[in-house]
Design a protein around this motif. Structure first.
Motif, PDB file in Angstrom:
ATOM      1  N   ILE A   1      -6.481  -6.022 -62.069  1.00 19.03           N
ATOM      2  CA  ILE A   1      -7.359  -5.246 -61.194  1.00 19.03           C
ATOM      3  C   ILE A   1      -8.307  -6.155 -60.420  1.00 19.03           C
ATOM      4  CG2 ILE A   1      -9.227  -3.558 -61.134  1.00 19.03           C
ATOM      5  CD1 ILE A   1      -7.968  -2.303 -63.637  1.00 19.03           C
ATOM      6  N   THR A   2      -8.966  -7.068 -61.118  1.00 20.82           N
ATOM      7  CA  THR A   2     -10.000  -7.875 -60.471  1.00 20.82           C
ATOM      8  C   THR A   2      -9.453  -8.973 -59.579  1.00 20.82           C
ATOM      9  OG1 THR A   2     -10.174  -9.307 -62.409  1.00 20.82           O
ATOM     10  CG2 THR A   2     -11.702  -7.452 -62.263  1.00 20.82           C
ATOM     11  N   ALA A   3      -8.206  -9.383 -59.789  1.00 24.67           N
ATOM     12  CA  ALA A   3      -7.672 -10.486 -58.982  1.00 24.67           C
ATOM     13  C   ALA A   3      -6.298 -10.159 -58.416  1.00 24.67           C
ATOM     14  CB  ALA A   3      -7.611 -11.759 -59.812  1.00 24.67           C
ATOM     15  N   ARG A   4      -5.975  -8.892 -58.267  1.00 24.89           N
ATOM     16  CA  ARG A   4      -4.609  -8.526 -57.885  1.00 24.89           C
ATOM     17  C   ARG A   4      -4.190  -9.058 -56.520  1.00 24.89           C
ATOM     18  NH1 ARG A   4      -5.048  -2.079 -57.025  1.00 24.89           N
ATOM     19  NH2 ARG A   4      -6.325  -2.317 -58.844  1.00 24.89           N
ATOM     20  N   TRP A   5      -5.142  -9.298 -55.609  1.00 18.35           N
ATOM     21  CA  TRP A   5      -4.760  -9.710 -54.256  1.00 18.35           C
ATOM     22  C   TRP A   5      -4.583 -11.210 -54.137  1.00 18.35           C
ATOM     23  CZ3 TRP A   5      -8.766  -6.226 -55.024  1.00 18.35           C
ATOM     24  CH2 TRP A   5      -8.433  -4.896 -54.781  1.00 18.35           C
ATOM     25  N   GLN A   6      -5.339 -11.965 -54.910  1.00 17.46           N
ATOM     26  CA  GLN A   6      -5.318 -13.406 -54.713  1.00 17.46           C
ATOM     27  C   GLN A   6      -4.813 -14.184 -55.918  1.00 17.46           C
ATOM     28  OE1 GLN A   6      -9.387 -13.626 -53.526  1.00 17.46           O
ATOM     29  NE2 GLN A   6      -8.854 -13.461 -51.388  1.00 17.46           N
ATOM     30  N   LYS A   7      -4.547 -13.524 -56.998  1.00 14.84           N
ATOM     31  CA  LYS A   7      -3.992 -14.129 -58.206  1.00 14.84           C
ATOM     32  C   LYS A   7      -4.889 -15.181 -58.840  1.00 14.84           C
ATOM     33  CE  LYS A   7      -0.264 -11.784 -57.465  1.00 14.84           C
ATOM     34  NZ  LYS A   7      -0.374 -10.396 -57.762  1.00 14.84           N
ATOM     35  N   ARG A   8      -6.147 -15.244 -58.432  1.00 15.84           N
ATOM     36  CA  ARG A   8      -7.080 -16.190 -59.042  1.00 15.84           C
ATOM     37  C   ARG A   8      -8.505 -15.744 -58.730  1.00 15.84           C
ATOM     38  NH1 ARG A   8      -5.900 -17.854 -54.192  1.00 15.84           N
ATOM     39  NH2 ARG A   8      -7.325 -19.069 -52.956  1.00 15.84           N
ATOM     40  N   GLY A   9      -9.363 -15.816 -59.681  1.00 17.85           N
ATOM     41  CA  GLY A   9     -10.761 -15.458 -59.458  1.00 17.85           C
ATOM     42  C   GLY A   9     -10.919 -14.027 -58.977  1.00 17.85           C
ATOM     43  N   LEU A  10     -12.119 -13.696 -58.568  1.00 21.18           N
ATOM     44  CA  LEU A  10     -12.368 -12.359 -58.036  1.00 21.18           C
ATOM     45  C   LEU A  10     -11.936 -12.281 -56.581  1.00 21.18           C
ATOM     46  CD1 LEU A  10     -15.886 -11.816 -59.579  1.00 21.18           C
ATOM     47  CD2 LEU A  10     -13.773 -10.669 -60.239  1.00 21.18           C
ATOM     48  N   PRO A  11     -11.494 -11.109 -56.121  1.00 19.61           N
ATOM     49  CA  PRO A  11     -11.131 -10.968 -54.711  1.00 19.61           C
ATOM     50  C   PRO A  11     -12.315 -11.344 -53.823  1.00 19.61           C
ATOM     51  CG  PRO A  11     -10.415  -9.060 -55.946  1.00 19.61           C
ATOM     52  CD  PRO A  11     -11.275  -9.877 -56.868  1.00 19.61           C
ATOM     53  N   HIS A  12     -12.021 -12.066 -52.794  1.00 12.53           N
ATOM     54  CA  HIS A  12     -13.082 -12.477 -51.874  1.00 12.53           C
ATOM     55  C   HIS A  12     -12.517 -12.647 -50.473  1.00 12.53           C
ATOM     56  CE1 HIS A  12     -11.261 -16.277 -53.157  1.00 12.53           C
ATOM     57  NE2 HIS A  12     -11.680 -16.774 -52.011  1.00 12.53           N
ATOM     58  N   ALA A  13     -13.414 -12.713 -49.511  1.00 11.01           N
ATOM     59  CA  ALA A  13     -13.007 -12.903 -48.113  1.00 11.01           C
ATOM     60  C   ALA A  13     -13.915 -13.948 -47.487  1.00 11.01           C
ATOM     61  CB  ALA A  13     -13.135 -11.592 -47.343  1.00 11.01           C
ATOM     62  N   HIS A  14     -13.333 -14.767 -46.635  1.00  7.93           N
ATOM     63  CA  HIS A  14     -14.095 -15.732 -45.855  1.00  7.93           C
ATOM     64  C   HIS A  14     -14.103 -15.222 -44.414  1.00  7.93           C
ATOM     65  CE1 HIS A  14     -14.137 -18.499 -49.175  1.00  7.93           C
ATOM     66  NE2 HIS A  14     -12.827 -18.381 -49.277  1.00  7.93           N
ATOM     67  N   ILE A  15     -15.285 -15.158 -43.832  1.00 10.09           N
ATOM     68  CA  ILE A  15     -15.435 -14.574 -42.508  1.00 10.09           C
ATOM     69  C   ILE A  15     -16.131 -15.577 -41.593  1.00 10.09           C
ATOM     70  CG2 ILE A  15     -16.427 -12.650 -41.209  1.00 10.09           C
ATOM     71  CD1 ILE A  15     -16.539 -11.216 -44.047  1.00 10.09           C
ATOM     72  N   LEU A  16     -15.543 -15.836 -40.433  1.00  8.63           N
ATOM     73  CA  LEU A  16     -16.148 -16.708 -39.431  1.00  8.63           C
ATOM     74  C   LEU A  16     -16.716 -15.847 -38.317  1.00  8.63           C
ATOM     75  CD1 LEU A  16     -13.329 -19.375 -39.103  1.00  8.63           C
ATOM     76  CD2 LEU A  16     -15.464 -19.594 -40.366  1.00  8.63           C
TER      77      LEU A  16
END
Length: 83
Positions: A41-56
Motif C-alpha cells: 500500500i505505502t510503496a505500490r507505485w515506486q517499489k521503494r520508500g513512501l510514494p513521492h513526487a518531484h515537481i519543478l
C-alpha cells in the motif's frame, strides 16, 4: 533533465511525500496492522520508500533571495507512531 535543458534551471524544486497516516492508507490496513506491515500500500507505485513526487516550477516573477523563507514550508508529522 530534459526539462532543464529545454527551459533552464527551475526556480523551485518541490518534493511531496505521502504520509503513512493518511486515512486512505489506514482504511486498507487489517486489524492490528501498521503502514509498515503493508508495503504493497505505502510503496505500490515506486517499489521503494513512501510514494513521492518531484515537481519543478518555473516562475514568471522570480523570487529574490530575501523572499525564500516566506515561500518555503515543510510539515513533519507530530505523531511519533508513524511506523
Amino acid at each position: 533533465m530534459s526539462y532543464v535543458r529545454h527551459y533552464g534551471t527551475a526556480d523551485l524544486f518541490i518534493t511531496f511525500t505521502c504520509n503513512p497516516q493518511w486515512i486512505e492508507i489506514k482504511q486498507e490496513l487489517f486489524l492490528g496492522q501498521s503502514p509498515i506491515d503493508r508495503h504493497d500500500i505505502t510503496a505500490r507505485w515506486q517499489k521503494r520508500g513512501l510514494p513521492h513526487a518531484h515537481i519543478l516550477i518555473w516562475l514568471v516573477e522570480k523570487i529574490r533571495r530575501n523572499e525564500v523563507d516566506a515561500v518555503i514550508s515543510a510539515e513533519i508529522p507530530v505523531n511519533k507512531n508513524i511506523f
